[in-house]
Design a protein around this motif. Structure first.
Motif, PDB file in Angstrom:
ATOM      1  N   MET A   1       0.819  -1.211   0.000  1.00  0.00           N
ATOM      2  CA  MET A   1       0.000   0.000   0.000  1.00  0.00           C
ATOM      3  C   MET A   1       0.851   1.258   0.000  1.00  0.00           C
ATOM      4  O   MET A   1       0.372   2.338  -0.343  1.00  0.00           O
TER       5      MET A   1
ATOM      6  N   ALA B   1      -7.406   3.126  -2.096  1.00  0.00           N
ATOM      7  CA  ALA B   1      -8.342   2.726  -1.047  1.00  0.00           C
ATOM      8  C   ALA B   1      -9.216   3.902  -0.620  1.00  0.00           C
ATOM      9  O   ALA B   1     -10.418   3.758  -0.390  1.00  0.00           O
TER      10      ALA B   1
ATOM     11  N   VAL C   1      -9.376  -1.030  -8.112  1.00  0.00           N
ATOM     12  CA  VAL C   1      -8.629  -0.951  -6.856  1.00  0.00           C
ATOM     13  C   VAL C   1      -8.080  -2.321  -6.478  1.00  0.00           C
ATOM     14  O   VAL C   1      -6.987  -2.425  -5.902  1.00  0.00           O
ATOM     15  N   GLY C   2      -8.815  -3.387  -6.813  1.00  0.00           N
ATOM     16  CA  GLY C   2      -8.312  -4.726  -6.531  1.00  0.00           C
ATOM     17  C   GLY C   2      -7.019  -5.021  -7.266  1.00  0.00           C
ATOM     18  O   GLY C   2      -6.149  -5.748  -6.766  1.00  0.00           O
TER      19      GLY C   2
ATOM     20  N   PHE D   1      -3.836  -1.787  -5.786  1.00  0.00           N
ATOM     21  CA  PHE D   1      -4.217  -1.534  -4.400  1.00  0.00           C
ATOM     22  C   PHE D   1      -3.123  -0.749  -3.693  1.00  0.00           C
ATOM     23  O   PHE D   1      -2.068  -1.291  -3.349  1.00  0.00           O
TER      24      PHE D   1
ATOM     25  N   GLN E   1      -6.065  -7.654  -2.132  1.00  0.00           N
ATOM     26  CA  GLN E   1      -6.417  -7.761  -3.545  1.00  0.00           C
ATOM     27  C   GLN E   1      -7.372  -8.922  -3.791  1.00  0.00           C
ATOM     28  O   GLN E   1      -8.371  -8.782  -4.514  1.00  0.00           O
TER      29      GLN E   1
END
Length: 492
Positions: free
Chosen positions: A317, A380, A371-372, A375, A444
């Motif tokens: 992240m 997020a 986003v998956g 990520f 994810q």
């Protein structure tokens, strides 16, 4: 030498005046000057707070009473909802501090899963019954709403003592708070149509309710955090006071909230007679419910799954600061999205809400899949913002379809039942989030799994929406074609 008559005036005698000295006031000490400065600052601060509080009260009252809301009694419902949301925010902060962040992740996962299951089970059992129950409880709506607040006030007071004593009563009281909070949403929804001002639509009314709740939570949350720094029990006592005030406001709602004049029970599995009487619901409303259930499913999933994921953010992240800040950004993004969606929905007068509900579900799926794959912490936050906007717009579109397609005499019943279904959707999403996290699924993988489920759900919604109206292709011309109300929740 002659003695002067009467008392001698020394003040007029030059021989004495030159020796007289006036009393000298001592210079104030540093401590005294500091005290005087603090006093002046305190008085200035008090005056500023008083002016700010007066301005805030005046602005809030103008907001809740404008547009005829004061005359119709809708303003009282807004004030009641403000105390309800403020109390829920305080409870959430206290429970998060005692159950979530202060225990190991494994234990927290089990506790939250238990709460979700216990919250879902009562609704899963009573969902088919709560609508008819409210239909028969119409003359006690004020007491039903007040009961959900009074129960939470009592449970919060019990929770406050249980936190200190580490009593088993903590879990039962927490369960009572959660179930009563869900029940409030159902009972409050059933009262809204009765208090609508003449110039309000349901969309505008629910937009104002949502904005009121958001503002109340924003004000209450810092106060609850401040109380929680002293002890979690003080945040719960603060919530108990808020719920107690809300109970009084619920009982003081206008008497017409209890009136059942002209109302009938909506039929979710109607026969031909129910359809003829107009007691069924249209296909557009059914598809709106399906779309909103998908939106609530995603909201519940992200609330739980992301909360556990962000306790220890993965290195991918790119977040190296305090995890609490990141969680605050994501939650804040969702709250901001909800407010933005409410403002957009109340300002825009869409003529095709049935397309909006499908469109926002499609947008959620696209952003979720993106986003998956990519990520990071900022994607997020974008996901939280998007989910907030889409959920708000979806609910407002559903309200518009209910007002447009559902007869007024069954509208109250429809609101109660639809809210029950949406509550179940949220809890189901939360349970899916708990399950995936317990299986050690990466963020994810978790997002892609829920994304696949939503894609399948979206296909179902679109397929049902595109299906021809029943009877149009086979009904002879001499026979009136069935209305759109022939498609009901029987195939839900």
């Amino acid at each position: 030498m002659e003695e002067p008559e009467g008392p001698y005036d020394y003040a007029k005698d030059p021989a004495y005046t030159h020796d007289r000295t006036e009393p000298v006031t001592p210079a104030p000490s540093g401590l005294s000057r500091t005290a005087q400065g603090i006093g002046r600052a305190s008085r200035s601060t008090a005056r500023a707070v008083a002016r700010g509080s007066t301005a805030a009260y005046t602005g809030a009252r103008k907001f809740t009473h404008s547009g005829g809301a004061g005359e119709s009694g809708f303003s009282r419902l807004l004030e009641l909802h403000a105390f309800n949301t403020a109390g829920d925010a305080a409870v959430a902060i206290s429970l998060a501090g005692t159950l979530f962040f202060t225990v190991p992740t494994g234990e927290a996962t089990g506790q939250v899963a238990l709460f979700l299951v216990l919250t879902m089970l009562p609704f899963a059992v009573v969902a088919p019954l709560i609508g008819p129950f409210l239909d028969r409880f119409r003359r006690g709506r004020r007491w039903a709403i007040g009961a959900t607040l009074a129960i939470r006030a009592f449970c919060c007071w019990v929770l406050a003592g249980a936190v200190v004593d580490e009593s088993p009563a903590f879990y039962f009281a927490a369960l009572g708070c959660l179930v009563a909070s869900k029940a409030y949403g159902v009972t409050r929804a059933s009262a809204v149509p009765r208090l609508l001002p003449t110039t309000f639509t349901l969309v505008k009314a629910n937009s104002r309710i949502s904005l009121t709740g958001t503002g109340a939570a924003a004000i209450s949350a810092p106060l609850a955090v401040g109380a929680a720094t002293i002890g979690a029990e003080w945040a719960l006592r603060y919530a108990a006071v808020l719920f107690a005030v809300g109970t009084v406001l619920a009982i003081l709602l206008p008497a017409k909230v209890d009136s059942s004049e002209g109302e009938e029970q909506v039929d979710l599995t109607p026969d031909a007679e129910s359809r003829r009487k107009g007691l069924a619901i249209t296909r557009a409303v059914v598809n709106g419910l399906r779309s909103n259930s998908g939106l609530r499913l995603l909201s519940g999933f992200l609330t739980i799954f992301m909360a556990f994921t962000l306790r220890e953010p993965p290195a991918s992240m790119g977040w190296t600061a305090d995890p609490m800040i990141l969680l605050g950004l994501v939650v804040g993004g969702a709250g901001a999205g909800n407010t933005i969606g409410t403002l957009i929905g109340s300002a825009a007068s869409s003529k095709a809400p049935e397309k909006v509900v499908i469109g926002v579900l499609f947008l959620d799926v696209v952003v979720l899949a993106t986003v998956g794959v990519f990520f990071t912490w900022w994607t997020a936050v974008i996901l939280g913002l998007t989910v907030g906007i889409c959920q708000s717009l979806g609910k407002l579109s559903l309200d518009a379809m209910i007002q447009r397609d559902v007869p007024e005499r069954v509208r109250t019943s429809m609101f109660a039942r639809s809210e029950t279904l949406l509550q179940l959707g949220w809890v189901t999403g939360g349970l899916i989030g708990i399950g995936l996290f317990s299986l050690d699924a990466s963020p994810q993988i978790g997002l892609l799994v829920i994304g696949a489920l939503l894609i399948a759900w979206l296909v179902l919604v679109v397929t049902k929406a595109r299906r021809p109206e029943l009877g149009h292709a086979t009904t002879p011309p001499a026979r009136p074609a069935p209305s759109a109300q022939d498609d009901t929740l029987r195939d839900w």
